[in-house]
Design a protein around this motif. Structure first.
Motif, short mmCIF file in Angstrom:
data_model
loop_
_atom_site.label_atom_id
_atom_site.label_comp_id
_atom_site.label_asym_id
_atom_site.label_seq_id
_atom_site.Cartn_x
_atom_site.Cartn_y
_atom_site.Cartn_z
N GLY A 87 -34.43 13.16 76.04
CA GLY A 87 -35.24 12.54 75.58
C GLY A 87 -34.14 13.16 73.56
N GLU A 88 -34.95 12.82 72.62
CA GLU A 88 -34.06 13.21 71.47
C GLU A 88 -33.60 14.11 71.57
OE1 GLU A 88 -36.79 9.65 70.86
OE2 GLU A 88 -37.81 11.84 71.75
N ARG A 89 -32.86 14.39 70.60
CA ARG A 89 -31.29 15.63 69.98
C ARG A 89 -32.05 15.82 68.55
NH1 ARG A 89 -27.43 15.66 74.58
NH2 ARG A 89 -29.04 15.69 76.42
N ILE A 90 -32.69 16.78 68.06
CA ILE A 90 -33.00 16.70 66.41
C ILE A 90 -32.38 18.21 65.89
CG2 ILE A 90 -34.96 17.03 65.16
CD1 ILE A 90 -36.25 15.46 67.93
N ASP A 107 -25.38 7.64 65.73
CA ASP A 107 -25.36 7.71 67.29
C ASP A 107 -24.16 6.93 67.76
OD1 ASP A 107 -28.10 9.15 68.16
OD2 ASP A 107 -28.87 7.58 66.27
#
Length: 124
Positions: A87-90, A107
């Motif tokens: 999933g997303e990397r924050i 991105d």
């Protein structure tokens, strides 16, 4: 092309491997890793005082081959984090009192290395 105005301070580069630096799943499909066009040169241009951290969803089973590939190509890094979720990397970081923004995210399109135009601003 992404334009980055950065300070003269040392930086921490946090980079995904597959689809960002290396051909996505090339090690699975072709049996070998390959750099995306421009990625190897970019990595070699990162100053020695900067920290390089790779993130990857690759498992520990791919650790030895991944590290050997980077070593064979003389790619310097400080750490590789394997087994990252898909999933997303924050990234969360504070802004310096001077106003210097200390977290940036870019991105990119999968399997197209992001060309960066970096300007060092000594006033930051």
């Amino acid at each position: 092309m992404s334009e980055l105005r950065l300070s003269a301070l040392a930086k921490t580069w946090i980079l995904d491997l597959d689809g960002t630096i290396l051909k996505h799943n090339g090690y699975k499909i072709d049996g070998i890793d390959t750099f995306l066009e421009g990625a190897e040169e970019f990595l070699k241009s990162i100053p020695e005082e900067d920290m390089v951290i790779f993130l990857t969803s690759r498992t520990d089973q791919e650790r030895e081959a991944t590290e050997a590939f980077l070593r064979d190509h003389h790619i310097r890094y400080n750490q590789i984090i394997f087994n990252a979720p898909y999933g997303e990397r924050i990234l969360i970081n504070d802004r310096k009192p001077s106003g210097l923004v200390t977290s940036l995210a870019i991105d990119t399109e999968r399997d197209k290395f992001c060309k960066l135009n970096i300007t060092i601003d000594h006033s930051l």
